[in-house]
Enzyme design. Sequence first.
Site, short mmCIF file in Angstrom:
data_model
loop_
_atom_site.label_atom_id
_atom_site.label_comp_id
_atom_site.label_asym_id
_atom_site.label_seq_id
_atom_site.Cartn_x
_atom_site.Cartn_y
_atom_site.Cartn_z
N SER A 120 -10.25 15.13 25.89
CA SER A 120 -8.48 14.76 25.16
C SER A 120 -7.76 12.88 26.20
O SER A 120 -7.07 12.84 25.99
CB SER A 120 -7.29 15.36 25.74
OG SER A 120 -7.97 16.12 27.14
N HIS A 141 -10.71 16.44 18.32
CA HIS A 141 -9.93 16.48 19.30
C HIS A 141 -9.15 17.67 19.20
O HIS A 141 -8.23 16.67 17.79
CB HIS A 141 -9.54 15.09 20.22
CG HIS A 141 -7.96 15.67 21.20
ND1 HIS A 141 -7.09 15.45 21.65
CD2 HIS A 141 -8.12 16.88 22.11
CE1 HIS A 141 -6.14 15.82 22.43
NE2 HIS A 141 -6.88 17.20 22.96
N GLU A 153 -7.68 15.09 15.57
CA GLU A 153 -7.88 14.25 16.38
C GLU A 153 -8.99 13.42 16.28
O GLU A 153 -9.62 13.85 16.66
CB GLU A 153 -7.10 12.52 17.49
CG GLU A 153 -5.77 13.75 17.49
CD GLU A 153 -5.45 12.44 19.11
OE1 GLU A 153 -4.44 12.57 18.98
OE2 GLU A 153 -5.83 12.86 20.40
N ASN A 191 -1.34 12.13 22.84
CA ASN A 191 -0.81 11.79 24.48
C ASN A 191 -0.15 10.41 24.56
O ASN A 191 0.52 10.14 25.52
CB ASN A 191 -2.22 11.97 24.94
CG ASN A 191 -2.30 13.33 25.30
OD1 ASN A 191 -2.10 14.57 25.36
ND2 ASN A 191 -3.80 13.78 25.51
#
Length: 503
Positions: A120, A141, A153, A191
Amino acid sequence: MNRIQRVGVVGAGAMGRGIAQVCASGGLIVKLYDSSQEAVSRGIQAVRDDLAQAVAKSKMSQAQADEALSRIHAVNDLKALCDCDLVVEAIVEQLEPKQRLFRELESILAPGSILATNTSSLSVTAIASVCELPSRVAGWHFFNPVPRMKLVEVIQAPRTALEVVQELVALSKKVGHRAVVTSDSPGFVVNHAGRAYVTEGLKLLAERTAEHHVLDAILRICAGIRMGPLELLDLTGLDVSVPVMESIHSQYYGDDRYRPVTLARTRLHAGLLGRKSGQGFYDYSAKGVTPKSESEQPLPSIETTLWWPTQGPASLPDSIAALLPADKRRSSPAEADVIMVAPIGQDLSSTIVALGLDGAKAIAVDPIFGSAAGVTLMVCPATAAETVEAARRLFTSRSVPTFVISDSPGFVAPRVVACIVNLACEMAQQGISSPDDIDSAVRLALGYPSGPFEWGDRLGARLVLEIMQGLYSTFGDQRYRPAPWLIRRARLGLSLSAADRKV
């Protein structure tokens, strides 16, 4: 694109077993390995329990659940993964253990097999750097809990083969997940995009624009975001969020756009982690507490006269004017008890000076996210207490949730949303991902009511740019510099999703 039939999963924790479950439910044979056989047993039991819940909720039949479980095979040796078309690791989030694992897997797997990491936060490029064939290494991910978070992802490192990316995208669809393709960059898509929300929420709190519960309420009630930024930080825990914020800031070589505020680390050191510690921005010492901050109770209005501009940059929109008593409006600001303005790129102090108003009688109202659902009032050091009370009661007497904040260009909701849009534009400018993929990732993983490009187009690129320019002008902080992607599309009157022309 359908050659992947056997998947190996290394790591039987929450992420590994979740990946194993969705792959098995998608019709693939799965081999689950962990250095601890007890962890594998616990992982398969957790999958069995989750599938049972899905059957109980009529999301699948018992036969489908049994078939999915039968496709997951526990193995006690990495060499048992030798016939897998894809192996995905979900082990400890540390670079060296992942590199060691990939070196070992390369000696086991056929050259045509794909190696994927569920990292991550680590660089996929760095993980692949120890491999003889980095072209077959990519990021895959997922988000926790994997069976319910329908997003993944697919991270393409500089040497990742295009065919590998295409196969992982196709496989993601097969297992019921929306794949977004991203380059290998700090934070990937989700993120990275999420930095604008929590970081700006903390910045507003650090500026003492409003108390934490007021900021959260404005963003929930007025902007329609499922959870306020301080509530969200309490949920994830500062022990998780602060290192992520600091890591992304560091990986971007101290770019001020990602700079955390000192308040976050101070609270981390104080042990105010959030739900897990019983105390964060909210108090969770009582069991079952869910913080929901609401505005003041309705109060009768105070007899007062009003004036607001009907033209110019600070004029009130019709949606706000409709909430005010038209018979109380006076023909000039000098005749009114309360002067109500609606600036977009300026704070109230600057608007008072620019229009030559009586500061004691002036108050601002959010013209973008203000409606019968909720109104944000902005005051400045010159605003009189009786002005604040009179304006607040004008709205609360009509059962309109009303929030009062200190002077801040862009208010709260417009400022935060503009920062979300601007950061997404910067991501598109860097080629991290496409506007469509960024929008999908943000909606699915972060729960925003709209993707940033959709949001920006609805508000208008020029308005978003005006807010960012106002913030940049007020604070002189590189955090608020408008992205070139935003500037160009605002000037040309184009959609924020309009692609750059290839050269």
